[in-house]
Scaffold this active site. Structure first.
Site, short mmCIF file in Angstrom:
data_model
loop_
_atom_site.label_atom_id
_atom_site.label_comp_id
_atom_site.label_asym_id
_atom_site.label_seq_id
_atom_site.Cartn_x
_atom_site.Cartn_y
_atom_site.Cartn_z
N CYS A 196 62.94 15.87 68.34
CA CYS A 196 64.00 15.06 67.73
C CYS A 196 65.25 15.12 68.61
CB CYS A 196 64.25 15.53 66.30
SG CYS A 196 65.17 14.34 65.28
N HIS B 249 58.48 15.80 63.88
CA HIS B 249 58.67 17.26 63.77
C HIS B 249 57.35 17.98 63.51
CE1 HIS B 249 63.16 17.58 63.53
NE2 HIS B 249 63.05 16.33 63.14
N GLU C 200 56.88 21.12 63.83
CA GLU C 200 57.20 22.42 63.22
C GLU C 200 57.38 22.32 61.70
OE1 GLU C 200 61.35 20.74 63.67
OE2 GLU C 200 59.33 20.44 64.48
#
Length: 222
Positions: free
Chosen positions: A87, A195, A197
């Site tokens: 990002c 994302h 994660e």
């Protein structure tokens, strides 16, 4: 795997990335402040997290790209150390010249925050070895400036060299050719807007992102 997560003023996904890395590797990453001039000795992997570094003043990622620590990140990348920018981290990597192109305001001029469907375009990179080419995965996005753009020659080169790692399956932000993530010419630097994660454990609603870090961990630890 000895990892490091870079922290800028305004980073807000650094903990997300740190927790995900610890879950996969069993080891807490070093949290490196943007004013530090060096990375921890022997670091095997560097992560640049999402957020709003320096409040997104000037351009998203532009000020962070000039932080002292980014010189150390660039040096590590030139030595082959894997680097991922997620990002805002993707924005920082383009502004620092570690990846081509630029991230612009979303085509709809609105903040996009939702899970998105992606296609894995290249399963041969350090970051995608646990996926199959053509596989569909689901990662969350949360960005206002995720519209990836580059000139046609650059886009053709990225496509021809297999450097498009992920592609949006649905229109998300206006990115050229629906590109969601790319790697550098050496294959050890990945930038992506979604994302991974935030998709490493069932409580997140899905675990499609976990394999990105597992594959990297296996490769680096081999």
């Amino acid at each position: 795997m000895k990892s490091a997560v870079i922290v800028f003023p305004g980073s807000n996904c650094d903990r997300d990335l740190a927790v995900g890395l610890e879950q996969v590797t069993g080891r807490k990453p070093a949290m490196v402040w943007h004013k530090d001039a060096e990375l921890p000795e022997g670091v095997d992997f560097v992560g640049i997290p999402g957020g709003f570094s320096y409040g997104d003043y000037l351009r998203s990622g532009a000020m962070a790209a000039r932080s002292p620590v980014m010189r150390a990140v660039a040096d590590a990348a030139s030595r082959g150390v894997p680097v991922i920018g997620i990002c805002n981290g993707f924005q920082v990597l383009t502004e620092a010249g570690l990846l081509p192109g630029a991230l612009m305001r979303n085509a709809g001029l609105s903040f996009v925050c939702r899970p998105v469907r992606l296609r894995v375009e290249n399963s041969q990179s350090l970051f995608t070895s646990q996926y199959d080419s053509g596989e569909e995965v689901l990662f969350p996005v949360a960005h206002h400036d995720g519209n990836y753009q580059a000139d046609e020659a650059t886009l053709d080169r990225l496509e021809g060299e297999g450097r498009v790692a992920f592609r949006y399956l649905d229109q998300c932000n206006g990115s050229a050719r629906n590109i969601a993530g790319i790697v550098n010419d050496a294959g050890n630097v990945l930038g992506l807007m979604p994302h991974p994660e935030r998709a490493v454990e069932p409580a997140h609603g899905g675990t499609d992102g976990r394999r990105l870090f597992e594959g990297l961990f296996e490769t680096v630890s081999a």
